[in-house]
Scaffold this active site. Structure first.
Site, PDB file in Angstrom:
ATOM      1  N   CYS A 173       0.865  -1.186   0.000  1.00 39.67           N
ATOM      2  CA  CYS A 173       0.000   0.000   0.000  1.00 39.67           C
ATOM      3  C   CYS A 173       0.899   1.232   0.000  1.00 39.67           C
ATOM      4  CB  CYS A 173      -0.872  -0.021   1.257  1.00 39.67           C
ATOM      5  SG  CYS A 173      -1.650   1.565   1.558  1.00 39.67           S
ATOM      6  N   GLU A 185      10.083  -1.774 -10.564  1.00 37.85           N
ATOM      7  CA  GLU A 185       8.905  -1.672 -11.441  1.00 37.85           C
ATOM      8  C   GLU A 185       7.639  -1.248 -10.697  1.00 37.85           C
ATOM      9  OE1 GLU A 185       8.658  -5.389 -13.619  1.00 37.85           O
ATOM     10  OE2 GLU A 185      10.106  -4.647 -15.077  1.00 37.85           O
ATOM     11  N   CYS A 204      -3.923   0.669  -4.641  1.00 38.89           N
ATOM     12  CA  CYS A 204      -4.520   0.155  -3.407  1.00 38.89           C
ATOM     13  C   CYS A 204      -5.792   0.952  -3.116  1.00 38.89           C
ATOM     14  CB  CYS A 204      -3.512   0.309  -2.275  1.00 38.89           C
ATOM     15  SG  CYS A 204      -4.186  -0.148  -0.670  1.00 38.89           S
ATOM     16  N   GLU A 215      17.019  -3.963 -17.480  1.00 39.35           N
ATOM     17  CA  GLU A 215      16.797  -5.411 -17.573  1.00 39.35           C
ATOM     18  C   GLU A 215      16.539  -5.787 -19.026  1.00 39.35           C
ATOM     19  OE1 GLU A 215      13.645  -7.052 -15.190  1.00 39.35           O
ATOM     20  OE2 GLU A 215      14.135  -5.779 -13.488  1.00 39.35           O
ATOM     21  N   PHE A 217      13.130 -20.964 -15.090  1.00 39.48           N
ATOM     22  CA  PHE A 217      13.412 -21.203 -16.511  1.00 39.48           C
ATOM     23  C   PHE A 217      13.537 -19.897 -17.299  1.00 39.48           C
ATOM     24  CE2 PHE A 217      11.187 -25.258 -15.349  1.00 39.48           C
ATOM     25  CZ  PHE A 217      12.359 -26.023 -15.334  1.00 39.48           C
TER      26      PHE A 217
HETATM   27  C1  GAL Z   1      10.773  -7.864 -14.663  1.00 44.52           C
HETATM   28  C2  GAL Z   1      11.117  -7.839 -13.184  1.00 44.52           C
HETATM   29  C3  GAL Z   1      12.221  -8.830 -12.860  1.00 44.52           C
HETATM   30  C4  GAL Z   1      11.925 -10.168 -13.484  1.00 44.52           C
HETATM   31  C5  GAL Z   1      11.727  -9.986 -14.966  1.00 44.52           C
HETATM   32  C6  GAL Z   1      11.450 -11.267 -15.714  1.00 44.52           C
HETATM   33  O1  GAL Z   1       9.536  -7.313 -14.918  1.00 44.52           O
HETATM   34  O2  GAL Z   1      11.539  -6.560 -12.788  1.00 44.52           O
HETATM   35  O3  GAL Z   1      12.351  -8.940 -11.461  1.00 44.52           O
HETATM   36  O4  GAL Z   1      10.801 -10.736 -12.904  1.00 44.52           O
HETATM   37  O5  GAL Z   1      10.623  -9.147 -15.181  1.00 44.52           O
HETATM   38  O6  GAL Z   1      11.317 -11.025 -17.089  1.00 44.52           O
END
Ligand code: GAL
Length: 685
Positions: free
Chosen positions: A120, A155, A160, A319, A369
């Site tokens: 929250c 992210e 809430c 990422e 995976f």
């Molecule tokens: C992102 C997230 C990561 C991981 C990844 C998998 O959205 O920040 O922690 O879960 O996806 O693709």
């Protein structure tokens, strides 16, 4: 031009999310990690992202020793770390002892402990606790020479509906509407279905079992959720700003998936103001069976340009996957070469990093995976590891030609998330065919195919220096935005609008008296009806001797000074205007009344590109599917020539450039293998 660097590190960052807290019982793995990190030519790791339970296993009992050791190991190979605050996932004890941290969903159900990204944003305990944790992290690691940046939570998203959030929503509304319910009722069109609010505490956040039809309220709720999320983030960073004022702060943004369009749960244009560096997580589904690789590549390019322009400076790819993910419908492996190519594309569009989720594949749970640099085989000899290492080497060689280099564009496309919220909510048109994000990507693609750089802008951006500005499907246009657009055109700009543009104001109220006056004047037309198609319906538009296909939408219009460039070929509006042009003061406007096909966009924008003298970074000839993108600094351009096709491409280069791999001059024919990339340098002044 000064170089803008996202960090003080002069290297391109290569590495990613590292979750050693999953491996604390495996000391050999932790030792192995650093050896493999070196071998993979990686240099930067985001740590602690989901480590709250390891850092504070019991309330008030902290364990930092394991993190100290991880950091020292990374530093021992000259690596840097991006330190995360762990608020993206809570330990179980916290949910049990302080249930106020748990969210309440829109059906008013209190959630149980589990999953992540579900706290929250109002909870006073969680706000206090994240500050406490962040204070400890800043005090312990703030001076570490290998600390590169703060990674706040993970992210951000979601909402809430607990009592505290309701109170905060009402307080936010009172502030917005000057404590005046009449103003609120007008904006929310209160009398409709007798929804007039007479006391503030009658207001409840939108819910499927309550209010959901008041569009003004839905819109304000989305604005509030954004505000509240950003406020939570601002609360989190207080101790970091105090104790480590020189360490930049980021939080990882994302796209809306699986569509791979701009993220719509939050207003990133506002969030961007609060972070020092934009970073984002990109997971395109390469080699999918819905679109060809160049089309997806152009959509990736669009998103990168979107993130670049949130601060008009280089960003970080926080990422990505070196191989596959675990949450697409089909989790297909990147074909050989695609990892290199897709990573280079990120650099080409302004990223100063290629970072992965994650360094080592988890052994258990839902991500076991998901692709990672180190697989369960613990080997540095498999295909994925080798491709990562090869990329790392190439990035080391390129750093001096990329880090801090900027992007430049003469074309702007406006993306407005508030307009998207309102459009999604609109009960009208085709409920499944609005596709705002995809539509912008389609218009963008016509420029991408010609290697013309494009900035994706917010309505707050300065527009003056753009030679052409596109506002496709900008459903919501406030008076302020209309005035700004008018000024842009008056000063000589070229503006392109489309169907479903400018229909409502910032409260999602329609304009009365026909199309909004300034738009009517500027475009020299008045849209009268929008015909919405069934999926199999088609019309055609004849434009400069060619016929182009229309799907989904066709706007009918009265002319009010504009000239007709294209007309409908069928149906009861056969022969009427579909594409128009108007001269307005020193500038010009175009209106594309129908959802036309890619061939139209290429013809239409192709002519504008030529007429406005827009230039690609390099004079060359190639077939479709090759993309050429540049970054520049100090009179030099680093130009990426990327083959997004599965075929050999013979490219004719008409200028003198230097190949940055061989350091020898390059001109004439360049043969690019499938998925191959060449990076060249051009002196520009
Ligand atoms: C992102 C997230 C990561 C991981 C990844 C998998 O959205 O920040 O922690 O879960 O996806 O693709």
């Amino acid at each position: 031009m000064d170089r803008i660097r996202v960090t003080d590190d002069k290297r391109l960052l290569h590495g990613g999310d590292y979750n050693p807290d999953q491996w604390l019982d495996y000391p050999d793995i932790l030792e192995e990690d650093v050896k493999l990190m070196k071998k993979a030519h990686t240099n930067t790791f985001s740590i602690g992202i989901f480590a709250w339970a390891a850092l504070e296993p019991e309330e008030g009992v902290y364990h930092f020793e394991w993190l100290d050791q991880v950091i020292e190991r990374i530093a021992s190979i000259d690596g840097r770390f991006i330190l995360a605050t762990p608020s993206g996932a809570r330990p179980a004890w916290m949910s049990k002892n302080h249930p106020e941290v748990l969210r309440v969903d829109s059906l008013r159900r209190k959630q149980l402990h589990g999953a992540r990204h579900n706290h929250c944003f109002s909870s006073p305990y969680y706000r206090r606790k994240t500050q406490e944790m962040n204070t400890l992290l800043a005090e312990r690691y703030g001076d570490h020479p290998a600390l590169l940046m703060w990674h706040i939570s993970n992210e951000f998203g979601g909402e809430c509906h607990c009592d505290l959030c309701q109170e905060n929503f009402r307080a936010w509304l009172k502030n917005k509407y000057d404590n005046d319910l009449d103003k609120l009722n007008h904006a929310w069109w209160g009398p409709f279905w007798s929804h007039t609010i007479t006391e503030w505490d009658q207001i409840e956040s939108p819910s499927p079992i309550g209010e959901s039809a008041v569009h003004g309220m839905n819109l304000d709720w989305r604005r509030f959720v954004s505000y509240q999320t950003i406020d939570f983030y601002k609360n989190e960073i207080v101790p970091l700003r105090e104790r480590t004022p020189d360490i930049p702060i980021t939080t990882n943004f994302m796209s809306d998936n699986p569509e791979f369009v701009p993220f719509t749960a939050l207003d990133y244009s506002q969030f961007a103001k609060e972070v020092d560096v934009i970073s984002w997580d990109a997971y395109p589904a390469w080699h999918n069976d819905q679109e060809d690789t160049p089309t997806l590549a152009s959509r990736v390019a669009f998103l990168n340009d979107h993130f670049y322009n949130m601060k008009h400076q280089p960003f970080l790819l926080m990422e990505s996957t070196p191989s596959l993910v675990n949450w697409h419908d089909v989790n297909k492996a990147k074909r050989p070469g695609m990892h290199f190519l897709s990573s280079m594309q990120m650099l080409a569009h302004g990223s100063d990093s290629v970072l992965y989720f994650q360094w080592r594949k988890s052994r258990g749970s839902s991500e076991k995976f998901h692709g990672a640099v180190v697989d369960h085989d613990r080997s540095s000899e498999n295909r994925v590891f080798k491709e990562v290492a090869q990329l790392g080497q190439a990035m080391e060689a390129l750093s001096d030609h990329v880090v801090g280099y900027q992007r430049k564009a003469d074309v702007g496309i406006l993306y407005d998330v508030e307009s998207e919220w309102a459009l999604k909510d609109a009960q009208g048109f085709g409920l499944k065919t609005k596709h705002y994000g995809e539509t912008l990507q389609k218009h963008y693609q016509a420029f991408w195919e010609r290697n013309i750089a494009v900035d994706i802008l917010s309505k707050e951006d300065d527009l003056e220096h753009y030679k052409i500005l596109l506002i496709p499907m900008l459903y919501m246009v406030s008076e302020e935005t209309a005035t700004k657009l008018q000024a842009y055109v008056k000063n000589g700009g070229t503006l392109v609008g489309t169907y479903i543009t400018g229909l409502v104001d910032e409260s999602d109220l329609t304009y009365l008296g026909g199309w909004y006056g300034p738009l009517k004047e500027m475009f020299g037309i008045e849209p009268t009806e929008t015909d919405t198609f069934y999926p199999s319906d088609r019309n055609h538009v004849s434009y400069k001797g060619q016929s182009y296909e229309v799907r989904d939408y066709a706007t009918l219009m009265n002319m009010a000074g504009a000239e007709t460039l294209g007309s409908y070929e069928e149906d009861f509006y056969k022969g009427t205007s579909a594409v128009t042009r108007n001269e307005y003061h020193n500038g010009q406007t175009y209106y594309i009344g129908a959802r036309l096909d890619d061939a139209f966009h290429q013809a239409f924008y192709g002519e504008l590109i030529d007429a406005l003298g827009l230039k690609a970074p390099l004079d060359l000839r190639h077939k479709r599917g090759v993309s050429v993108q540049a970054r520049e600094a100090e009179g030099r351009q680093t130009i990426f020539i990327m083959n997004f096709t599965e075929e050999m491409q013979a490219i004719e280069i008409m200028e003198d450039v230097t190949d940055l791999q061989t350091h020898s001059p390059l001109s004439g024919t360049l043969d690019l293998a499938p998925y191959e990339v060449r990076v060249v340098e051009k002196v520009v002044s």
